[in-house]
Design an enzyme around this catalytic site. Sequence first.
Site, PDB file in Angstrom:
ATOM      1  N   ASP A  80       0.678  -6.105 -47.607  1.00 22.20           N
ATOM      2  CA  ASP A  80       1.586  -7.252 -47.634  1.00 22.20           C
ATOM      3  C   ASP A  80       0.858  -8.456 -47.045  1.00 22.20           C
ATOM      4  O   ASP A  80      -0.100  -8.298 -46.266  1.00 22.20           O
ATOM      5  CB  ASP A  80       2.857  -6.970 -46.827  1.00 22.20           C
ATOM      6  CG  ASP A  80       3.861  -8.108 -46.925  1.00 22.20           C
ATOM      7  OD1 ASP A  80       4.404  -8.311 -48.027  1.00 22.20           O
ATOM      8  OD2 ASP A  80       4.087  -8.797 -45.922  1.00 22.20           O
ATOM      9  N   GLU A  82       1.521 -12.645 -45.487  1.00 26.62           N
ATOM     10  CA  GLU A  82       2.386 -13.767 -45.132  1.00 26.62           C
ATOM     11  C   GLU A  82       1.627 -15.037 -45.486  1.00 26.62           C
ATOM     12  O   GLU A  82       0.403 -15.115 -45.283  1.00 26.62           O
ATOM     13  CB  GLU A  82       2.738 -13.746 -43.645  1.00 26.62           C
ATOM     14  CG  GLU A  82       3.499 -12.505 -43.188  1.00 26.62           C
ATOM     15  CD  GLU A  82       4.832 -12.318 -43.891  1.00 26.62           C
ATOM     16  OE1 GLU A  82       5.424 -13.336 -44.333  1.00 26.62           O
ATOM     17  OE2 GLU A  82       5.283 -11.166 -44.015  1.00 26.62           O
ATOM     18  N   HIS A 219       9.291  -9.508 -41.609  1.00 28.09           N
ATOM     19  CA  HIS A 219       8.501 -10.581 -42.224  1.00 28.09           C
ATOM     20  C   HIS A 219       7.179 -10.788 -41.495  1.00 28.09           C
ATOM     21  O   HIS A 219       6.727 -11.914 -41.314  1.00 28.09           O
ATOM     22  CB  HIS A 219       9.304 -11.891 -42.278  1.00 28.09           C
ATOM     23  CG  HIS A 219      10.443 -11.851 -43.245  1.00 28.09           C
ATOM     24  ND1 HIS A 219      10.257 -11.874 -44.609  1.00 28.09           N
ATOM     25  CD2 HIS A 219      11.775 -11.779 -43.037  1.00 28.09           C
ATOM     26  CE1 HIS A 219      11.436 -11.826 -45.207  1.00 28.09           C
ATOM     27  NE2 HIS A 219      12.370 -11.755 -44.283  1.00 28.09           N
ATOM     28  N   ASP A 224       5.772  -4.995 -42.712  1.00 31.10           N
ATOM     29  CA  ASP A 224       6.289  -4.985 -44.078  1.00 31.10           C
ATOM     30  C   ASP A 224       5.491  -4.027 -44.960  1.00 31.10           C
ATOM     31  O   ASP A 224       6.043  -3.384 -45.857  1.00 31.10           O
ATOM     32  CB  ASP A 224       6.256  -6.388 -44.677  1.00 31.10           C
ATOM     33  CG  ASP A 224       7.345  -7.288 -44.102  1.00 31.10           C
ATOM     34  OD1 ASP A 224       8.111  -6.807 -43.247  1.00 31.10           O
ATOM     35  OD2 ASP A 224       7.424  -8.466 -44.508  1.00 31.10           O
TER      36      ASP A 224
END
Length: 404
Positions: A80, A82, A219, A224
């Site tokens: 994942d 961000e 998040h 995640d």
Amino acid sequence: MKKRKGGWLKAIAVVVGIGLFIASPGLAIVLAIACFILVRIVARFTKRKAKSNGPSRKSAKTSAAEQHKLYLPDDYVALDTETTGLSSATDRIIEIGAVRIRNRQITDRFSALINPGLSLGPHITDLTGITDEMLDGQPAISTVLPDFYDWLGNDPVVGHNIKFDLGFFAAESERIKLNAPKPVYYDTLHLSRTQFPEERHHRLVDLIQRFGIAEVEEHRALSDAIQTYQCFEWLRTYIESNALRPKKSRKRRPRKSEDSYQRRARADYINSHDCEPRNYQPEGRLIADVRDCGGVDVSRRGDYQELFARYGKGTWLWVVVTRGYTPNGKDAGLPTIEVWADGEYAGFLTQLQASRYFLHVPEEGGVTQAHIRQDNKSGRYRMRVELPPAHEEIDLLSYMVEQS
């Protein structure tokens, strides 16, 4: 050597045929042709019946299990990212998190914060908890990305809306002149949609709550990635256990919409009441004639009572609607429609409402009308914004990613 069944019957048929031919050649030929046609008809019927019956239950079960084994790997990397926003062309990766899976168990982890070289928007900090101070002094993407690719190796990857992450990896790699790998990938968003078509929402937070994994999506990239791995394994078990069970598809109940009579009644109401806006019309594209619109309530989250009270109950006013992000609550950071009155923020639409009206709002924003209402019991003010008739619901996050 394998014996052929019915060989002695064929021998008797040949002897009888030869005898008939010697006694009456014409009759023998007619009987031979008739027998040939009959045999072909029986053979074709038998073949069709066998095809319609299909393989045995045991062979079907083995086949299904083998297919699922091949389709969902036991060894992979769940990852994942961000980012500073939704557009890989203009935004940057600020965190990468991944877990290596061997035989369906976590064996290694990768986690890194990245200095994007630009300031974070407040909605990103609110969503992720990552601040500019946390990224100050962290390595640049040109340092982190080669290390991550070396760590990733040739493993297949698993992610939630994985094309979003791969799109950012490709864009960042191009900027630093690095060859991005093109791994085989599996998407828990796609798997959820195919297995649960009756569900409206398939965000990561929806999956972890639906599967009983967790209540909150943090998040942050590593957490995640771990939750994505857990969702993938839950879906694998579900798919394998339901391989032979026919799924009952539930049709969504059609959403009620205004009919022509209601629209005419609304237009008559607008024409017969004082619906003239009390403020100046701002510059911008007018979305639609208010008589052709429908009222949509602005979310109750947020305290805009002082702003609404300035206009007063029953007041109509011009507002600007823009595409933006939900500022708070469980949907914080997700795309929505924002409402602005005379330059002041006046709230936003819920995720459900935004998914029905998002495409009516131009990318540069638009102008429409709204009116202030007041609850008779609580005395609280509410705003109702006028938008064109609702379109089919869309997955806002996937839509924004596809457009980036």
